[in-house]
Design an enzyme around this catalytic site. Structure first.
Site, PDB file in Angstrom:
ATOM      1  N   ARG A 170      39.760   2.505 108.512  1.00  0.00           N
ATOM      2  CA  ARG A 170      40.968   2.652 109.321  1.00  0.00           C
ATOM      3  C   ARG A 170      40.945   1.682 110.486  1.00  0.00           C
ATOM      4  NH1 ARG A 170      42.301   8.855 110.517  1.00  0.00           N
ATOM      5  NH2 ARG A 170      42.330   8.091 112.653  1.00  0.00           N
ATOM      6  N   ARG A 174      40.022   6.869 121.839  1.00  0.00           N
ATOM      7  CA  ARG A 174      40.547   8.070 121.163  1.00  0.00           C
ATOM      8  C   ARG A 174      39.802   9.314 121.641  1.00  0.00           C
ATOM      9  NH1 ARG A 174      39.395   6.412 115.394  1.00  0.00           N
ATOM     10  NH2 ARG A 174      40.005   8.525 114.845  1.00  0.00           N
ATOM     11  N   LYS A 233      39.107  17.408 110.565  1.00  0.00           N
ATOM     12  CA  LYS A 233      40.412  18.058 110.383  1.00  0.00           C
ATOM     13  C   LYS A 233      41.010  17.674 109.033  1.00  0.00           C
ATOM     14  CE  LYS A 233      42.215  16.055 114.026  1.00  0.00           C
ATOM     15  NZ  LYS A 233      41.056  15.273 114.489  1.00  0.00           N
ATOM     16  N   ARG A 286      48.931  18.096 119.885  1.00  0.00           N
ATOM     17  CA  ARG A 286      47.844  17.324 120.459  1.00  0.00           C
ATOM     18  C   ARG A 286      47.977  17.158 121.965  1.00  0.00           C
ATOM     19  NH1 ARG A 286      45.812  13.770 116.301  1.00  0.00           N
ATOM     20  NH2 ARG A 286      44.493  12.154 117.130  1.00  0.00           N
ATOM     21  N   ARG A 291      33.278   6.267 108.319  1.00  0.00           N
ATOM     22  CA  ARG A 291      34.383   6.753 107.480  1.00  0.00           C
ATOM     23  C   ARG A 291      34.995   5.650 106.610  1.00  0.00           C
ATOM     24  NH1 ARG A 291      38.922  10.092 110.203  1.00  0.00           N
ATOM     25  NH2 ARG A 291      39.044   8.238 111.517  1.00  0.00           N
TER      26      ARG A 291
HETATM   27  P1  AP5 Z   1      37.900  13.428 108.952  1.00  0.00           P
HETATM   28  O1  AP5 Z   1      38.180  14.639 108.122  1.00  0.00           O
HETATM   29  O2  AP5 Z   1      38.565  12.148 108.586  1.00  0.00           O
HETATM   30  O3  AP5 Z   1      38.118  13.786 110.512  1.00  0.00           O
HETATM   31  P2  AP5 Z   1      39.441  13.979 111.368  1.00  0.00           P
HETATM   32  O4  AP5 Z   1      39.210  15.140 112.276  1.00  0.00           O
HETATM   33  O5  AP5 Z   1      40.637  14.041 110.484  1.00  0.00           O
HETATM   34  O6  AP5 Z   1      39.388  12.655 112.227  1.00  0.00           O
HETATM   35  P3  AP5 Z   1      40.515  11.594 112.565  1.00  0.00           P
HETATM   36  O7  AP5 Z   1      39.832  10.363 113.030  1.00  0.00           O
HETATM   37  O8  AP5 Z   1      41.507  11.467 111.437  1.00  0.00           O
HETATM   38  O9  AP5 Z   1      41.204  12.298 113.766  1.00  0.00           O
HETATM   39  P4  AP5 Z   1      42.114  11.641 114.804  1.00  0.00           P
HETATM   40  O10 AP5 Z   1      42.597  12.861 115.464  1.00  0.00           O
HETATM   41  O11 AP5 Z   1      41.512  10.636 115.676  1.00  0.00           O
HETATM   42  O12 AP5 Z   1      43.129  10.757 113.932  1.00  0.00           O
HETATM   43  P5  AP5 Z   1      44.645  10.978 113.509  1.00  0.00           P
HETATM   44  O13 AP5 Z   1      44.860  10.287 112.229  1.00  0.00           O
HETATM   45  O14 AP5 Z   1      45.045  12.388 113.640  1.00  0.00           O
HETATM   46  O15 AP5 Z   1      36.313  13.224 108.958  1.00  0.00           O
HETATM   47  C1  AP5 Z   1      35.733  12.132 109.662  1.00  0.00           C
HETATM   48  C2  AP5 Z   1      34.515  11.601 108.892  1.00  0.00           C
HETATM   49  O16 AP5 Z   1      33.492  12.605 108.876  1.00  0.00           O
HETATM   50  C3  AP5 Z   1      34.788  11.271 107.421  1.00  0.00           C
HETATM   51  O17 AP5 Z   1      34.047  10.132 107.079  1.00  0.00           O
HETATM   52  C4  AP5 Z   1      34.298  12.512 106.655  1.00  0.00           C
HETATM   53  O18 AP5 Z   1      33.845  12.155 105.371  1.00  0.00           O
HETATM   54  C5  AP5 Z   1      33.155  12.983 107.545  1.00  0.00           C
HETATM   55  N1  AP5 Z   1      33.011  14.444 107.577  1.00  0.00           N
HETATM   56  C6  AP5 Z   1      33.988  15.374 107.744  1.00  0.00           C
HETATM   57  N2  AP5 Z   1      33.482  16.623 107.775  1.00  0.00           N
HETATM   58  C7  AP5 Z   1      32.127  16.471 107.630  1.00  0.00           C
HETATM   59  C8  AP5 Z   1      31.042  17.394 107.603  1.00  0.00           C
HETATM   60  N3  AP5 Z   1      31.202  18.727 107.727  1.00  0.00           N
HETATM   61  N4  AP5 Z   1      29.791  16.878 107.447  1.00  0.00           N
HETATM   62  C9  AP5 Z   1      29.587  15.549 107.330  1.00  0.00           C
HETATM   63  N5  AP5 Z   1      30.578  14.624 107.352  1.00  0.00           N
HETATM   64  C10 AP5 Z   1      31.833  15.084 107.506  1.00  0.00           C
HETATM   65  O19 AP5 Z   1      45.420  10.174 114.673  1.00  0.00           O
HETATM   66  C11 AP5 Z   1      45.338   8.764 114.770  1.00  0.00           C
HETATM   67  C12 AP5 Z   1      46.243   8.264 115.898  1.00  0.00           C
HETATM   68  O20 AP5 Z   1      47.618   8.619 115.622  1.00  0.00           O
HETATM   69  C13 AP5 Z   1      45.976   8.855 117.289  1.00  0.00           C
HETATM   70  O21 AP5 Z   1      44.947   8.160 117.955  1.00  0.00           O
HETATM   71  C14 AP5 Z   1      47.345   8.693 117.949  1.00  0.00           C
HETATM   72  O22 AP5 Z   1      47.568   7.384 118.383  1.00  0.00           O
HETATM   73  C15 AP5 Z   1      48.304   8.996 116.808  1.00  0.00           C
HETATM   74  N6  AP5 Z   1      48.666  10.419 116.725  1.00  0.00           N
HETATM   75  C16 AP5 Z   1      48.397  11.248 115.670  1.00  0.00           C
HETATM   76  N7  AP5 Z   1      48.875  12.478 115.910  1.00  0.00           N
HETATM   77  C17 AP5 Z   1      49.448  12.442 117.143  1.00  0.00           C
HETATM   78  C18 AP5 Z   1      50.102  13.397 117.952  1.00  0.00           C
HETATM   79  N8  AP5 Z   1      50.258  14.675 117.543  1.00  0.00           N
HETATM   80  N9  AP5 Z   1      50.559  13.006 119.166  1.00  0.00           N
HETATM   81  C19 AP5 Z   1      50.415  11.739 119.595  1.00  0.00           C
HETATM   82  N10 AP5 Z   1      49.807  10.782 118.884  1.00  0.00           N
HETATM   83  C20 AP5 Z   1      49.327  11.122 117.659  1.00  0.00           C
HETATM   84 MG    MG Z   2      42.292  12.775 110.148  1.00  0.00          MG
END
Ligand code: AP5
Ligand code: MG
Length: 250
Positions: free
Chosen positions: A178, A189, A24, A99, A145
């Site tokens: 992270r 997660r 994402k 989410r 990552r």
């Molecule tokens: P990346 O682009 O970083 O993936 P991502 O989908 O953004 O993954 P996240 O881990 O950030 O998602 P998340 O939903 O767990 O975390 P968030 O910060 O939102 O890519 C991942 C890896 O793959 C990278 O190394 C990249 O290089 C590689 N990659 C990407 N695309 C690729 C491809 N096509 N081919 C090969 N490699 C690739 O949330 C964190 C925490 O915050 C949650 O757990 C929760 O506690 C809280 N939170 C956030 N939002 C909310 C909400 N709306 N409600 C409640 N709690 C929330």
């Molecule tokens: Mg992310």
């Protein structure tokens, strides 16, 4: 859409759904840069609050460190505040929000002007794109990552390594892992995603508003499909407007 058009027109709300590690953030940054609209990652905003030690950060930290979702009201208030900023005027890419089904309903209400006196610019129906990636690939992506603490660029030691070991290609900063990319938290997660976030995709699918993209391919191939979904949604909306029926991606 031509590049000139993309950078001056109203884009509206784009929502990227997907499991942790689906890409994402990677895709949101590319789309936001292409359209010159902000990338709004609720995870990044929460981590920034934790880093600053704000009241929201103190409340959110415990949930995040366990891999659980932060309570809806905290996140919705944070998003409402962010969407009021002037840089969202032409549109924005939401990454990690909504989410839960409650957050999705809240966003719809906000965009339909039912929640509070909503500026005209926020109205419309979001373009919702779900990026799908198999479980084992998600694990590989999350454990590999690395992120630049200065510019936010995302790397992967297995799949998208920096040119110099552990250093950002853009500004040379030392890359960081992270806090929630530890194996035991990753598992939590992914569970939270299955239980609480999958219903969000169902919510949009049942309203005929979900575009599904295969995220298990090279970044640029995924971007091409995400972009095609956006263009398609834009074309439908513009067709509706031209016919004088409701419209409304924008
Ligand atoms: P990346 O682009 O970083 O993936 P991502 O989908 O953004 O993954 P996240 O881990 O950030 O998602 P998340 O939903 O767990 O975390 P968030 O910060 O939102 O890519 C991942 C890896 O793959 C990278 O190394 C990249 O290089 C590689 N990659 C990407 N695309 C690729 C491809 N096509 N081919 C090969 N490699 C690739 O949330 C964190 C925490 O915050 C949650 O757990 C929760 O506690 C809280 N939170 C956030 N939002 C909310 C909400 N709306 N409600 C409640 N709690 C929330
Ligand atoms: Mg992310």
């Amino acid at each position: 859409m031509s590049m000139a058009k993309e950078t001056s027109r109203n884009i509206g709300s784009i929502v990227l759904l997907g499991a942790p590690g689906a890409g994402k953030g990677t895709q949101a940054k590319l789309i936001a840069a292409r359209c010159r609209i902000p990338h709004i990652s609720t995870g990044d905003l929460l981590r920034e609050n934790v880093r600053r030690g704000s009241e929201l950060g103190r409340e959110a930290q415990a949930f995040m460190s366990r891999g659980e979702l932060v309570p809806d009201m905290l996140v919705c208030n944070m998003v409402a505040h962010r969407l009021e900023q002037p840089d969202c005027e032409r549109g924005y890419v939401l990454d990690g929000f909504p989410r839960t089904a409650a957050q999705a309903g809240w966003l719809d209400a906000l965009l339909q002007d039912r929640l509070f006196d909503n500026p005209e610019r926020l109205k419309g129906t979001p373009i919702v794109i779900a990026i799908e990636v198999p479980y084992n690939e998600l694990l590989r992506r999350l454990t590999g990552r690395r992120t630049c603490p200065s510019c936010g660029r995302i790397y992967n030691v297995y799949l998208q390594p920096p040119r110099r070991d552990e250093l950002c290609d853009v500004d040379g900063s030392r890359l960081v892992i992270r806090n929630d990319d530890r194996e035991e938290v990753i598992t939590e997660r992914l569970k939270a995603y299955e239980l609480q976030t999958k219903p969000v995709a169902d919510y949009y699918a049942s309203r005929g508003r979900l575009h599904v993209v295969d995220g298990n391919r090279a970044v640029r191939e995924v971007t091409a499909d995400v972009w095609a979904a956006i263009e398609n949604a834009v074309a439908v909306s513009e067709g509706a407007k031209a016919r004088g029926t409701h419209g409304d991606f924008f």
